[in-house]
Design an enzyme around this catalytic site. Structure first.
Site, short mmCIF file in Angstrom:
data_model
loop_
_atom_site.label_atom_id
_atom_site.label_comp_id
_atom_site.label_asym_id
_atom_site.label_seq_id
_atom_site.Cartn_x
_atom_site.Cartn_y
_atom_site.Cartn_z
N HIS A 60 0.83 -1.21 0.00
CA HIS A 60 0.00 0.00 0.00
C HIS A 60 0.86 1.25 0.00
O HIS A 60 0.42 2.31 -0.43
CB HIS A 60 -0.98 0.00 1.19
CG HIS A 60 -0.32 -0.15 2.53
ND1 HIS A 60 0.09 -1.37 3.01
CD2 HIS A 60 0.02 0.77 3.48
CE1 HIS A 60 0.64 -1.20 4.21
NE2 HIS A 60 0.61 0.09 4.51
N GLY A 109 0.80 -6.06 -2.19
CA GLY A 109 -0.46 -5.47 -1.75
C GLY A 109 -1.20 -6.44 -0.86
O GLY A 109 -1.63 -6.06 0.23
N PRO A 110 -1.34 -7.70 -1.29
CA PRO A 110 -1.86 -8.71 -0.38
C PRO A 110 -0.82 -8.93 0.74
O PRO A 110 0.26 -9.49 0.49
CB PRO A 110 -2.02 -9.95 -1.27
CG PRO A 110 -2.08 -9.40 -2.67
CD PRO A 110 -1.15 -8.22 -2.65
N LEU A 111 -1.12 -8.44 1.91
CA LEU A 111 -0.11 -8.36 2.97
C LEU A 111 0.48 -9.73 3.31
O LEU A 111 -0.21 -10.74 3.31
CB LEU A 111 -0.71 -7.71 4.22
CG LEU A 111 -1.19 -6.27 4.00
CD1 LEU A 111 -1.87 -5.74 5.26
CD2 LEU A 111 -0.03 -5.36 3.60
N HIS A 251 -2.87 6.48 7.50
CA HIS A 251 -2.59 5.21 6.82
C HIS A 251 -3.05 5.24 5.37
O HIS A 251 -2.27 4.99 4.46
CB HIS A 251 -3.26 4.04 7.54
CG HIS A 251 -3.36 2.82 6.67
ND1 HIS A 251 -2.36 1.88 6.61
CD2 HIS A 251 -4.31 2.43 5.78
CE1 HIS A 251 -2.71 0.95 5.72
NE2 HIS A 251 -3.88 1.26 5.20
N ARG A 343 -0.57 -38.77 -11.52
CA ARG A 343 0.51 -38.25 -10.65
C ARG A 343 1.80 -39.03 -10.90
O ARG A 343 2.89 -38.47 -10.87
CB ARG A 343 0.12 -38.30 -9.18
CG ARG A 343 -0.13 -39.69 -8.65
CD ARG A 343 -0.57 -39.68 -7.18
NE ARG A 343 -1.00 -41.00 -6.77
CZ ARG A 343 -0.60 -41.60 -5.65
NH1 ARG A 343 0.23 -41.01 -4.82
NH2 ARG A 343 -1.04 -42.81 -5.35
N SER A 370 3.37 -38.56 -2.31
CA SER A 370 2.02 -38.57 -2.86
C SER A 370 1.90 -37.72 -4.12
O SER A 370 1.15 -38.04 -5.03
CB SER A 370 1.01 -38.03 -1.83
OG SER A 370 1.03 -38.83 -0.68
N GLU A 397 1.46 -24.66 2.52
CA GLU A 397 1.02 -24.54 1.13
C GLU A 397 1.07 -23.09 0.63
O GLU A 397 1.54 -22.83 -0.49
CB GLU A 397 -0.40 -25.10 0.96
CG GLU A 397 -0.53 -26.60 1.23
CD GLU A 397 -0.64 -26.93 2.71
OE1 GLU A 397 -0.77 -26.00 3.54
OE2 GLU A 397 -0.58 -28.14 3.06
N PHE A 423 -6.13 -28.69 -1.21
CA PHE A 423 -5.47 -27.65 -0.41
C PHE A 423 -4.95 -26.49 -1.27
O PHE A 423 -4.26 -25.61 -0.76
CB PHE A 423 -4.38 -28.26 0.46
CG PHE A 423 -4.93 -29.32 1.39
CD1 PHE A 423 -6.07 -29.06 2.15
CD2 PHE A 423 -4.37 -30.58 1.47
CE1 PHE A 423 -6.62 -30.03 2.99
CE2 PHE A 423 -4.91 -31.56 2.30
CZ PHE A 423 -6.04 -31.29 3.06
N HIS A 447 -4.40 -35.94 -6.37
CA HIS A 447 -5.60 -36.39 -5.66
C HIS A 447 -6.76 -35.48 -6.06
O HIS A 447 -7.31 -34.74 -5.24
CB HIS A 447 -5.35 -36.42 -4.15
CG HIS A 447 -4.27 -37.40 -3.75
ND1 HIS A 447 -2.99 -37.34 -4.25
CD2 HIS A 447 -4.29 -38.47 -2.92
CE1 HIS A 447 -2.26 -38.33 -3.74
NE2 HIS A 447 -3.04 -39.03 -2.93
C1 LIG Z 1 -4.15 -9.83 2.98
C2 LIG Z 1 -4.59 -8.42 3.15
N1 LIG Z 1 -5.54 -8.13 4.04
C3 LIG Z 1 -5.98 -6.88 4.19
C4 LIG Z 1 -5.48 -5.88 3.43
C5 LIG Z 1 -6.01 -4.46 3.57
N2 LIG Z 1 -4.99 -3.63 4.26
C6 LIG Z 1 -4.14 -2.87 3.58
S1 LIG Z 1 -3.04 -2.08 4.57
C7 LIG Z 1 -3.74 -2.75 5.95
C8 LIG Z 1 -3.19 -2.43 7.31
C9 LIG Z 1 -1.77 -2.69 7.33
O1 LIG Z 1 -1.19 -2.22 8.49
P1 LIG Z 1 0.36 -1.98 8.48
O2 LIG Z 1 1.02 -3.07 7.76
O3 LIG Z 1 0.78 -1.72 9.86
O4 LIG Z 1 0.51 -0.69 7.58
P2 LIG Z 1 0.59 0.82 8.07
O5 LIG Z 1 -0.79 1.22 8.49
O6 LIG Z 1 1.55 0.87 9.18
O7 LIG Z 1 1.03 1.55 6.85
C10 LIG Z 1 -4.80 -3.57 5.61
C11 LIG Z 1 -5.62 -4.30 6.61
C12 LIG Z 1 -4.47 -6.21 2.50
N3 LIG Z 1 -3.92 -5.32 1.70
N4 LIG Z 1 -4.03 -7.48 2.40
#
Ligand SMILES: Cc1ncc(C[n+]2csc(CCOP(=O)(O)OP(=O)(O)O)c2C)c(N)n1
Ligand SMILES: [Mg+2]
Length: 655
Positions: A60, A109-111, A251, A343, A370, A397, A423, A447
């Site tokens: 972000h 972006g996906p944390l 933020h 497999r 497996s 995974e 999974f 599987h």
């Molecule tokens: C997997 C995932 N869940 C939720 C979000 C939405 N999200 C973006 S930033 C954030 C908070 C992150 O906090 P932090 O890492 O401390 O960032 P800061 O506020 O310090 O910049 C969230 C929940 C995301 N981007 N990825």
């Protein structure tokens, strides 16, 4: 110099009227120290193989990366691109995208996933270092991660793997600002993060993230330690915005005109938005220019190296080498027509592939026996033997899939890895990220249906094959026998910008191919168009049976019964629906003519098959969970037999 990052970030977010100023403003000092004194990069040659990798796991905060790339002199982003932050057509997208900017190593972006991909990059570096030595490969992976990246479950998987493998070339700079979106971290967490890292065999150190000398002290300590390092950088989110810094309000919202003005006063920053004073820009550009020296020295070492040819071979694409590597093997299968599980067929194909392609690094999330993912050419990659090519990922995974992305994005290696198909859900967002990032990773998902039998519905995929088909730029293969499995492997490795899932059976499958395959070449790969006519009708064609994987032989049986009753039935095998949908219209219409009843047969959910069969077709599938019993019993019970299918076809035909 750090204030340049702050100003660009707050101004770009303000102009877009949406975005995240807090993170880049808070980490500006740490990033400036990193890019000034440690990071090895050459803006003129963004893909220089021995560059350090920089991953903004807290994606972000994308403006941090855009500012750094622009200031140090990368061709992109331009200042206009930054001015158009988050607008259509600007490479400065909301989150950093590896396919939009050469200087962005991976999409984040996906944390949590950026850090997990960084682990994969660090593994790739150690592996190539072991093969080619310090003179050709010796770089570090740096990740900036936030509180969110620490909290996500994948963090546990990623750092567990990194600590176990002793990846001392990996340094995570944690933006320890104690703030997330909802407010203070203390709202939701009481964890001692460094303690957790230490228990995972990491080195940890903390510093004042706004004191350059202290940041250097901490990074120097991290570099001196042989373990992977977590540097907890104590920072103030939104530092520089006098009234809002330190709060969650910075933020993810623009500061607002008043606070932007107040921040200019606070920082003593007099320049207009998107203007960088010439003397400060000169300092930034000098940093970027200095990177060229290391690159030139590296080029000279490569020219002089006895390993140059091997190194270039390692970095070359596998796309044109996969089919030739499989040719003799497939010709042999045409003769033998083995009845094996797909497999097992995959393992057999991996034999010649891993022999011929040194780039392949395999692995499994603790299901090696497996998933049949290990070959004799792939010895274990461990902390004491990074030159190995097989990763014991452990039961991780999601971490595995993200690490596979990192491995492949690093370059020089192509990752494949296995788990049970059911999974894939655990790994799913990383699979999606493989597709978005255009990596050529291959998921070996075994599987693949109720055909796994007695383990029952928790382990029996029902919706998985179809739901993976929903992900754009992901090819899902479900081969019917040994030859198709090898063909699908060839295709999976040929599509270097599209990841692949191979859905493979636990149970043995009779050979449906062989005839006409004795002279197999990559050009005759019948799976290449996704679906093909396996057995033409003999009587006048009224029906086309379209099946995948283990149900292809059920379709062959069904066609036989129909033919005995004078009803002509084509059998189409469709190992990859996505490739079929990309085939030209004439081919598709010839295979699935409008005047025939099109019947899909797949032991999974039917939703989606209408796109192939048309609304007037017939969809044989399983729109419920399976059950625990032997595979043959389940196939019979759930109606995957000629006996159960023929009456439904007759009814539909009105006979
Ligand atoms: C997997 C995932 N869940 C939720 C979000 C939405 N999200 C973006 S930033 C954030 C908070 C992150 O906090 P932090 O890492 O401390 O960032 P800061 O506020 O310090 O910049 C969230 C929940 C995301 N981007 N990825
Ligand atoms: Mg935070």
């Amino acid at each position: 110099m750090a204030n340049t990052i702050r100003a660009l970030s707050m101004d770009a977010v303000q102009a877009a009227n949406i975005g995240h100023p807090g993170m880049p403003m808070g980490m500006a000092d740490v990033a400036t120290v990193l890019w000034s004194d440690y990071l090895r990069f050459d803006p003129a040659d963004p893909k220089w193989p021995d560059r350090d990798r920089f991953v903004l796991s807290a994606g972000h905060g994308s403006m941090l990366t855009y500012a750094l790339l622009h200031l140090t002199g990368y061709a992109q982003p331009t200042m206009d691109d930054i001015r158009n932050f988050r607008q259509l057509g600007s490479p400065c997208a909301g989150h950093p995208e590896n396919f939009l900017l050469e200087g962005v190593e991976c999409t984040t972006g996906p944390l949590g996933q950026g850090l997990a991909m960084a682990v994969g990059m660090a593994i790739a570096e150690r592996h190539l270092n072991a093969k080619f030595g310090d003179e050709l490969v010796n770089h570090r992976t740096w990740a900036i991660a936030g509180d969110g990246c620490m909290m996500e479950g994948i963090n546990h998987e990623a750092i567990g793997l990194a600590g176990h493998l002793g990846l001392g070339n990996l340094i995570v700079l944690w933006d320890d600002n104690r703030i997330t979106i909802d407010g203070a971290v203390s709202l939701s967490s009481s964890e001692d993060v460094p303690e957790r890292y230490r228990s995972a065999k990491w080195h940890t150190v903390s510093c004042d993230g706004h004191d350059p000398a202290d940041i250097r002290r901490a990074i120097d300590e991290a570099l001196a330690d042989p373990r992977p390092s977590l540097v907890a950088c104590q920072t103030i989110i939104g530092k520089g915005a006098p009234n809002k810094q330190g709060t969650s309000s910075v933020h993810g919202s623009p500061l607002g005109a008043d606070e932007v003005a107040a921040a200019r006063v606070e920082m003593g920053w007099e320049a207009e938005p998107f203007v960088v004073p010439a003397d400060i820009l000169a300092d930034w550009r000098a940093l970027g220019a200095a990177g060229a020296e290391a690159n030139i020295a590296w080029q000279a070492r490569l020219e002089a190296s006895a390993k140059k040819a091997d190194f270039e071979q390692q970095l070359s694409s596998v796309a044109d080498k996969a089919a030739p590597a499989l040719q003799d093997f497939i010709r042999g299968l045409a003769k033998d027509q083995p009845k094996v599980a797909s497999r097992k067929a995959s393992e057999m194909a991996l034999g010649p592939l891993t022999e011929a392609l040194p780039q392949l690094i395999g692995g499994s999330a603790d299901l090696t026996g497996s998933n049949n993912t290990k070959t004799s050419a792939t010895t274990p990659l461990t902390a004491s033997s990074y030159d190995g090519r097989y990763l014991y990922y452990g039961i991780r995974e999601f971490g595995m899939a993200a690490a596979m992305n990192g491995l492949s994005l690093h370059g020089g290696v192509v990752a494949y890895g296995g788990t049970f198909l059911v999974f894939s859900d655990y790994a799913r967002n990383a699979i999606r990220m493989s597709a978005l990032q255009e990596t050529g990773v291959v998921y070996v998902m075994t599987h693949d249906s109720i055909g796994l039998g007695e383990d029952g519905p928790t382990h029996q995929p029902v919706e998985h094959v179809m739901s993976l088909r929903l992900i754009p730029n992901l090819n899902v293969y479900r081969p019917a026998d040994a030859i198709e499995t090898a063909e699908c492997w060839a295709l999976a490795l040929q599509t270097t910008e599209t990841p692949s899932v191979l859905a493979l059976s636990r149970q043995n499958l009779p050979a449906v191919r062989g005839e006409g395959d004795a002279e197999w070449t990559g050009q005759t790969n019948r799976s290449a168009k996704g679906g093909y006519l396996l057995k033409p009708a003999t009587a006048a064609r009224k029906v086309v049976l379209v099946a995948t994987g283990s149900e292809v032989s059920v379709a062959v049986d069904t066609a036989k019964v129909l033919e005995e009753q004078g009803i002509g039935a084509d059998v189409v095998s469709m190992p990859c629906v996505e490739l079929f949908q990309q085939a030209d219209q004439a081919y598709r219409e010839e295979l699935l003519p409008a005047d025939a009843l099109i019947v899909s047969i797949e032991a999974g959910v039917t939703l989606g098959w209408q796109a192939v069969t048309g609304a007037n077709g017939l969809n044989i599938g399983l729109d419920r969970f399976g059950a625990s019993a032997p595979a043959e019993v389940l196939f019979k019970h759930f109606g995957f037999s000629a006996e159960a299918i023929v009456p439904q076809i007759l009814a539909k035909l009105g006979n």
